[in-house]
Motif scaffolding. Sequence first.
Motif, PDB file in Angstrom:
ATOM      1  N   MET A   1       6.901 -16.027 -16.663  1.00  0.00           N
ATOM      2  CA  MET A   1       5.568 -16.046 -17.265  1.00  0.00           C
ATOM      3  C   MET A   1       5.538 -15.121 -18.468  1.00  0.00           C
ATOM      4  SD  MET A   1       2.406 -17.091 -17.308  1.00  0.00           S
ATOM      5  CE  MET A   1       2.106 -17.855 -15.706  1.00  0.00           C
ATOM      6  N   LYS A   2       4.851 -15.553 -19.517  1.00  0.00           N
ATOM      7  CA  LYS A   2       4.656 -14.721 -20.700  1.00  0.00           C
ATOM      8  C   LYS A   2       3.197 -14.795 -21.124  1.00  0.00           C
ATOM      9  CE  LYS A   2       6.221 -15.942 -24.835  1.00  0.00           C
ATOM     10  NZ  LYS A   2       7.141 -16.152 -25.984  1.00  0.00           N
ATOM     11  N   ILE A   3       2.620 -13.640 -21.435  1.00  0.00           N
ATOM     12  CA  ILE A   3       1.271 -13.564 -22.001  1.00  0.00           C
ATOM     13  C   ILE A   3       1.396 -13.004 -23.404  1.00  0.00           C
ATOM     14  CG2 ILE A   3      -1.040 -12.574 -21.798  1.00  0.00           C
ATOM     15  CD1 ILE A   3      -0.598 -12.283 -18.822  1.00  0.00           C
ATOM     16  N   SER A   4       0.852 -13.719 -24.384  1.00  0.00           N
ATOM     17  CA  SER A   4       0.899 -13.266 -25.777  1.00  0.00           C
ATOM     18  C   SER A   4      -0.517 -13.206 -26.338  1.00  0.00           C
ATOM     19  CB  SER A   4       1.731 -14.224 -26.630  1.00  0.00           C
ATOM     20  OG  SER A   4       3.035 -14.369 -26.104  1.00  0.00           O
ATOM     21  N   SER A   5      -0.830 -12.107 -26.990  1.00  0.00           N
ATOM     22  CA  SER A   5      -2.142 -11.988 -27.635  1.00  0.00           C
ATOM     23  C   SER A   5      -1.958 -11.720 -29.116  1.00  0.00           C
ATOM     24  CB  SER A   5      -2.965 -10.860 -26.999  1.00  0.00           C
ATOM     25  OG  SER A   5      -2.442  -9.589 -27.338  1.00  0.00           O
ATOM     26  N   GLU A   6      -2.870 -12.273 -29.906  1.00  0.00           N
ATOM     27  CA  GLU A   6      -2.871 -12.042 -31.349  1.00  0.00           C
ATOM     28  C   GLU A   6      -4.273 -11.639 -31.788  1.00  0.00           C
ATOM     29  OE1 GLU A   6      -1.421 -15.327 -33.559  1.00  0.00           O
ATOM     30  OE2 GLU A   6       0.547 -15.357 -32.563  1.00  0.00           O
ATOM     31  N   ARG A   7      -4.351 -10.466 -32.397  1.00  0.00           N
ATOM     32  CA  ARG A   7      -5.600  -9.936 -32.943  1.00  0.00           C
ATOM     33  C   ARG A   7      -6.733 -10.011 -31.916  1.00  0.00           C
ATOM     34  NH1 ARG A   7      -5.248  -8.781 -38.091  1.00  0.00           N
ATOM     35  NH2 ARG A   7      -7.525  -8.721 -38.335  1.00  0.00           N
ATOM     36  N   LEU A   8      -6.397  -9.707 -30.684  1.00  0.00           N
ATOM     37  CA  LEU A   8      -7.369  -9.780 -29.591  1.00  0.00           C
ATOM     38  C   LEU A   8      -8.421  -8.679 -29.731  1.00  0.00           C
ATOM     39  CD1 LEU A   8      -8.134 -11.071 -26.831  1.00  0.00           C
ATOM     40  CD2 LEU A   8      -6.660  -9.363 -25.758  1.00  0.00           C
ATOM     41  N   GLY A   9      -9.687  -9.043 -29.572  1.00  0.00           N
ATOM     42  CA  GLY A   9     -10.759  -8.064 -29.646  1.00  0.00           C
ATOM     43  C   GLY A   9     -11.852  -8.365 -28.644  1.00  0.00           C
ATOM     44  N   LYS A  10     -12.502  -7.301 -28.168  1.00  0.00           N
ATOM     45  CA  LYS A  10     -13.611  -7.452 -27.226  1.00  0.00           C
ATOM     46  C   LYS A  10     -14.741  -6.524 -27.650  1.00  0.00           C
ATOM     47  CE  LYS A  10     -15.909  -8.736 -23.596  1.00  0.00           C
ATOM     48  NZ  LYS A  10     -16.478 -10.096 -23.533  1.00  0.00           N
ATOM     49  N   ARG A  11     -15.943  -7.109 -27.735  1.00  0.00           N
ATOM     50  CA  ARG A  11     -17.113  -6.348 -28.173  1.00  0.00           C
ATOM     51  C   ARG A  11     -18.233  -6.512 -27.163  1.00  0.00           C
ATOM     52  NH1 ARG A  11     -19.400  -8.206 -33.818  1.00  0.00           N
ATOM     53  NH2 ARG A  11     -19.873 -10.047 -32.561  1.00  0.00           N
ATOM     54  N   PHE A  12     -18.916  -5.416 -26.863  1.00  0.00           N
ATOM     55  CA  PHE A  12     -20.153  -5.445 -26.090  1.00  0.00           C
ATOM     56  C   PHE A  12     -21.282  -5.046 -27.032  1.00  0.00           C
ATOM     57  CE2 PHE A  12     -17.447  -4.615 -22.200  1.00  0.00           C
ATOM     58  CZ  PHE A  12     -17.603  -5.903 -21.705  1.00  0.00           C
ATOM     59  N   ARG A  13     -22.188  -6.005 -27.261  1.00  0.00           N
ATOM     60  CA  ARG A  13     -23.232  -5.816 -28.252  1.00  0.00           C
ATOM     61  C   ARG A  13     -22.578  -5.455 -29.594  1.00  0.00           C
ATOM     62  NH1 ARG A  13     -25.502  -3.739 -23.466  1.00  0.00           N
ATOM     63  NH2 ARG A  13     -27.310  -4.975 -22.774  1.00  0.00           N
ATOM     64  N   ARG A  14     -22.860  -4.272 -30.150  1.00  0.00           N
ATOM     65  CA  ARG A  14     -22.309  -3.927 -31.457  1.00  0.00           C
ATOM     66  C   ARG A  14     -21.075  -3.028 -31.358  1.00  0.00           C
ATOM     67  NH1 ARG A  14     -27.592  -2.726 -35.327  1.00  0.00           N
ATOM     68  NH2 ARG A  14     -28.599  -4.791 -35.059  1.00  0.00           N
ATOM     69  N   GLU A  15     -20.693  -2.671 -30.136  1.00  0.00           N
ATOM     70  CA  GLU A  15     -19.566  -1.741 -29.974  1.00  0.00           C
ATOM     71  C   GLU A  15     -18.280  -2.497 -29.649  1.00  0.00           C
ATOM     72  OE1 GLU A  15     -18.090   1.954 -27.132  1.00  0.00           O
ATOM     73  OE2 GLU A  15     -20.034   0.992 -26.771  1.00  0.00           O
ATOM     74  N   TRP A  16     -17.253  -2.237 -30.455  1.00  0.00           N
ATOM     75  CA  TRP A  16     -15.941  -2.804 -30.186  1.00  0.00           C
ATOM     76  C   TRP A  16     -15.218  -1.941 -29.154  1.00  0.00           C
ATOM     77  CZ3 TRP A  16     -14.297  -7.484 -31.563  1.00  0.00           C
ATOM     78  CH2 TRP A  16     -14.980  -8.134 -32.597  1.00  0.00           C
ATOM     79  N   ILE A  17     -14.827  -2.557 -28.056  1.00  0.00           N
ATOM     80  CA  ILE A  17     -14.075  -1.838 -27.025  1.00  0.00           C
ATOM     81  C   ILE A  17     -12.624  -1.703 -27.464  1.00  0.00           C
ATOM     82  CG2 ILE A  17     -13.487  -1.747 -24.582  1.00  0.00           C
ATOM     83  CD1 ILE A  17     -16.512  -1.661 -25.282  1.00  0.00           C
ATOM     84  N   PHE A  18     -12.081  -2.767 -28.043  1.00  0.00           N
ATOM     85  CA  PHE A  18     -10.754  -2.747 -28.653  1.00  0.00           C
ATOM     86  C   PHE A  18     -10.690  -3.885 -29.676  1.00  0.00           C
ATOM     87  CE2 PHE A  18     -10.512  -4.751 -24.422  1.00  0.00           C
ATOM     88  CZ  PHE A  18     -10.246  -6.058 -24.774  1.00  0.00           C
ATOM     89  N   ARG A  19      -9.773  -3.703 -30.640  1.00  0.00           N
ATOM     90  CA  ARG A  19      -9.585  -4.735 -31.676  1.00  0.00           C
ATOM     91  C   ARG A  19      -8.113  -4.805 -32.069  1.00  0.00           C
ATOM     92  NH1 ARG A  19     -13.905  -5.155 -36.512  1.00  0.00           N
ATOM     93  NH2 ARG A  19     -13.290  -7.353 -36.307  1.00  0.00           N
ATOM     94  N   ASN A  20      -7.715  -5.993 -32.549  1.00  0.00           N
ATOM     95  CA  ASN A  20      -6.363  -6.193 -33.086  1.00  0.00           C
ATOM     96  C   ASN A  20      -5.263  -5.875 -32.074  1.00  0.00           C
ATOM     97  OD1 ASN A  20      -7.363  -6.945 -35.690  1.00  0.00           O
ATOM     98  ND2 ASN A  20      -7.705  -4.768 -36.121  1.00  0.00           N
ATOM     99  N   VAL A  21      -5.464  -6.291 -30.838  1.00  0.00           N
ATOM    100  CA  VAL A  21      -4.453  -6.079 -29.800  1.00  0.00           C
ATOM    101  C   VAL A  21      -3.375  -7.150 -29.941  1.00  0.00           C
ATOM    102  CG1 VAL A  21      -3.994  -5.971 -27.331  1.00  0.00           C
ATOM    103  CG2 VAL A  21      -6.153  -5.061 -28.239  1.00  0.00           C
ATOM    104  N   GLU A  22      -2.175  -6.710 -30.242  1.00  0.00           N
ATOM    105  CA  GLU A  22      -1.022  -7.607 -30.374  1.00  0.00           C
ATOM    106  C   GLU A  22      -0.038  -7.257 -29.260  1.00  0.00           C
ATOM    107  OE1 GLU A  22      -0.485  -9.866 -32.961  1.00  0.00           O
ATOM    108  OE2 GLU A  22      -2.256  -9.382 -34.180  1.00  0.00           O
ATOM    109  N   LEU A  23       0.147  -8.182 -28.308  1.00  0.00           N
ATOM    110  CA  LEU A  23       0.993  -7.908 -27.150  1.00  0.00           C
ATOM    111  C   LEU A  23       1.840  -9.123 -26.809  1.00  0.00           C
ATOM    112  CD1 LEU A  23      -1.511  -6.134 -24.722  1.00  0.00           C
ATOM    113  CD2 LEU A  23       0.507  -5.086 -25.769  1.00  0.00           C
ATOM    114  N   THR A  24       3.042  -8.858 -26.295  1.00  0.00           N
ATOM    115  CA  THR A  24       3.861  -9.883 -25.652  1.00  0.00           C
ATOM    116  C   THR A  24       4.332  -9.292 -24.331  1.00  0.00           C
ATOM    117  OG1 THR A  24       4.608 -10.800 -27.767  1.00  0.00           O
ATOM    118  CG2 THR A  24       5.900 -11.344 -25.808  1.00  0.00           C
ATOM    119  N   LEU A  25       3.859  -9.863 -23.242  1.00  0.00           N
ATOM    120  CA  LEU A  25       4.124  -9.345 -21.898  1.00  0.00           C
ATOM    121  C   LEU A  25       4.963 -10.355 -21.138  1.00  0.00           C
ATOM    122  CD1 LEU A  25       0.427  -8.265 -21.230  1.00  0.00           C
ATOM    123  CD2 LEU A  25       2.271  -6.827 -22.135  1.00  0.00           C
TER     124      LEU A  25
END
Length: 204
Positions: A1-25
């Motif tokens: 199994m492989k999980i790949s993310s590109e420029r992953l971001g998560k926001r709650f209302r106006r606050e970004w919890i994380f941005r630009n997550v680049e991962l290969t797992l």
Amino acid sequence: MKISSERLGKRFRREWIFRNVELTLQSGTSYTFVGPNGSGKSTLLQTLIGVLPLSEGTIQYTLHGKPVESDEWFRHVVMASPYLELIEELTLLELLTFHQSFKPFKENRTPEQLCELMYLSHARHKEIKAFSSGMKQRVKLALAFYSEAAVVILDEPTSNLDKQGVAWYRERVLQLSDQLLLIGSNQPEEYDFCPNVIDISQWK
């Protein structure tokens, strides 16, 4: 199994919890996400496995070189965390039997055998609502350890466990060498065996 993310971001209302997550797992190794309390470790784990919708970017799941459709993804992942709820009206045996109906146990283990492996045979006919917080956490971990799944997510895995429970956790987590193991933690004893430790503060 492989999980790949590109420029992953998560926001709650106006606050970004994380941005630009680049991962290969990749399967066959483990990854631990660390960071201060409230930094978004749990949110990142839940976003990576599709429990929470992403705000931007993409995530791709690949098994044996082929994409996994989003509506089939749940078959390949299992998660344990103190904030996930068990069905408290069921007895332990009933819960394990129900779980087994949609996610088989490794090596065709039976619910009775799982009770023994988590040292809870004495409570197998007791309703989950009567369990202590430590007993519930051990059940959640056992479901993660022994279910047939390519990806195992453990968020704050030793929460509510006593010293004996922590030793039980460590013995079993080291047996997950063939799967993709993702851990969210700030406790070294939960992940000091992990070769890949990632500080999520870099994506703030």
